[in-house]
Scaffold this active site. Structure first.
Site, short mmCIF file in Angstrom:
data_model
loop_
_atom_site.label_atom_id
_atom_site.label_comp_id
_atom_site.label_asym_id
_atom_site.label_seq_id
_atom_site.Cartn_x
_atom_site.Cartn_y
_atom_site.Cartn_z
N TRP A 249 -7.56 -6.85 5.59
CA TRP A 249 -6.17 -7.29 5.61
C TRP A 249 -6.00 -8.39 6.66
CZ3 TRP A 249 -3.03 -4.99 2.01
CH2 TRP A 249 -3.46 -3.76 1.48
N TYR B 299 -5.27 6.54 -9.02
CA TYR B 299 -6.47 5.77 -8.67
C TYR B 299 -7.69 6.29 -9.43
CZ TYR B 299 -4.11 3.29 -4.92
OH TYR B 299 -3.27 2.47 -4.22
N CYS C 83 0.82 -1.22 0.00
CA CYS C 83 0.00 0.00 0.00
C CYS C 83 0.86 1.26 0.00
CB CYS C 83 -0.91 -0.03 1.23
SG CYS C 83 -1.81 1.51 1.50
N THR D 57 -8.51 0.16 6.71
CA THR D 57 -7.37 0.55 5.89
C THR D 57 -6.05 0.49 6.67
OG1 THR D 57 -7.65 2.89 6.47
CG2 THR D 57 -8.83 2.08 4.52
N VAL D 58 -4.98 0.46 5.90
CA VAL D 58 -3.63 0.65 6.44
C VAL D 58 -3.06 1.93 5.83
CG1 VAL D 58 -3.14 -1.78 6.89
CG2 VAL D 58 -2.70 -0.87 4.61
#
Length: 336
Positions: free
Chosen positions: A77, A175, A44, A111-112
Site C-alpha cells: 500500500w 474471498y 479494504c 496488510t491494513v
C-alpha cells in the site's frame, strides 16, 4: 498480481503481528493519545471495520488515521493520496517501510489495518480481529461522551459466536469463492456463503440488530461485506445467486446501518471498486472498472425501526466526520 492458485482452495494468510495496545501497557505498548497512527484503506473491508469502530467510539483525536491509496502493487500500500506521496506524520511512501522498521527481515503480509508506533515508525499490530475489540475495551479513557457499548461483557459470548460464523462463511467466504482455484472449491464456497446469508436473513427478520437491541461489533463486521456485495462480490467474485438488493431483509438491514452515522459516511465506493477491479489482475485482466451499480438505493427508507431497538443504546450518534476525513464528493450517495 496473482491471487488464484489453480486447482486449490483459497486460504487466507493469518500470520499477523499480534502485539496489543492496552490500557495498562502490560505488553509494552500503553494506550496514549497521538502516540499511534491507524493506517487503513477505505477499499479494504478488514480496515473498514476499524474506521467505523474508531468513529463510533469517537477516537479520532486519540488515534489519528492515515488513508492509503485504494490500489497497491507487490511493494505494498502507498500514500499517493497525500501531498508528495508521503504520509505527513510517518514520512513514508509505502506501508512496507513501517513493517520493515519493526523487522528488517519481515516476510509476512503487509496488510491494513495496521497500527504504527509513531516514535519508532514501526508497526505494532495488524491483527484486524483484535484491533477493534481493543478499541472498545482498552481505549475507554478516550471514548467520546455517549459512545455506544459495541462489545458489552454480557453479550460477548453471543457476539463472538456470531462473529466466528460470519467471518468463516461471509467475510472470508466471498474471498474463497472469488479466489477459488477449482470449480469444486468455488461451488463449496458459494453454497456455504448463501446458506449463511439465508440464516442471517432469518435472524434479522425478527431483530433489528444481530445481537441484542443495539449496535455491536457483530453488526460492524457483517456490514463491511454487505456494503461491498453488489459493487464487487456479486460479479467480480462470482457470488451471483442473488444481489444484495434482491435479498429483502439483508438489503433493508444494510441500508439501516448505512444511514446510521458512522457507517455510510465512511464508505468510499470508488476506492472499493478501483481496488478490487485493478489489483486482482488474474480475475480482471482488462483492468476495466464497472461504472455501476446505482448507489441511490442506499438512501431509500428501510423500515427497520419498526422492529424496535436503539442503535446507540443509552449513548448518542457521533457528530459529522471531520473535514479531512470526509469521503470525497461523488464517491458515494451521501456525497454526490
Amino acid at each position: 498480481m496473482t491471487y488464484v492458485s489453480p486447482g486449490r482452495e483459497y486460504t487466507r494468510d493469518s500470520r499477523y503481528l499480534t502485539d496489543r495496545i492496552t490500557a495498562d501497557g502490560h505488553g509494552g505498548f500503553p494506550v496514549g493519545p497521538g502516540r499511534y497512527r491507524l493506517v487503513v484503506s477505505r477499499a479494504c473491508p478488514w480496515a473498514s471495520r476499524a474506521v467505523i469502530v474508531r468513529r463510533l467510539l469517537g477516537l479520532e483525536a486519540a488515534l489519528p488515521m492515515a488513508v492509503a491509496a485504494p490500489t497497491h502493487d507487490d511493494r505494498s500500500w502507498d500514500f499517493s493520496l497525500d501531498p508528495g506521496g508521503r504520509d505527513p506524520v510517518l514520512g513514508i511512501e509505502r506501508l512496507r517501510e513501517a513493517y520493515l522498521a519493526r523487522d528488517p527481515g519481515y516476510r509476512g503480509g503487509i496488510t491494513v489495518p495496521a497500527i504504527v508506533d509513531v516514535p519508532t515508525g514501526a508497526v505494532v499490530t495488524n491483527d484486524f480481529v483484535q484491533i477493534t475489540i481493543d478499541m472498545s475495551r482498552e481505549w475507554t479513557a478516550f471514548h467520546r461522551e455517549g459512545a455506544p457499548a459495541l462489545y458489552p461483557p454480557a453479550l460477548r459470548p453471543e457476539i463472538d459466536a456470531i462473529d466466528a460464523a460470519v467471518y468463516e462463511d461471509v467475510n472470508n467466504g466471498v474471498y474463497r469463492a472469488g479466489f477459488a482455484g477449482s470449480q469444486e472449491a468455488y461451488e463449496a464456497a458459494y453454497e456455504r456463503l448463501f446458506a449463511r446469508l439465508d440464516l442471517l436473513s432469518e435472524r434479522l427478520g425478527a431483530s433489528r440488530y444481530l445481537v441484542g437491541d443495539t449496535l455491536t461489533e457483530a453488526d460492524v463486521r457483517l456490514f463491511t461485506t454487505l456494503v461491498r456485495f453488489d459493487a464487487v462480490y456479486h460479479g467480480h467474485f462470482k457470488c451471483n445467486r442473488s444481489k444484495l438488493t434482491e435479498m429483502p431483509v439483508l438489503w433493508a438491514y444494510a441500508r439501516d446501518l448505512f444511514q446510521t452515522p458512522g457507517f455510510g459516511d465512511t464508505v468510499d465506493f470508488e476506492h472499493i471498486k478501483r481496488h478490487y477491479y485493478l489489483v486482482h489482475e488474474d480475475i480482471n485482466p482488462t483492468g476495466v472498472v464497472p461504472a455501476g451499480p446505482d448507489l441511490s438505493g442506499w438512501l431509500e427508507p428501510h423500515g427497520r425501526a419498526a422492529l424496535g431497538g436503539r442503535p446507540f443504546g443509552d449513548g448518542t450518534p457521533p457528530g459529522p466526520p471531520a473535514a479531512q476525513e470526509r469521503v470525497p464528493d461523488g464517491h458515494g450517495p451521501l456525497t454526490s
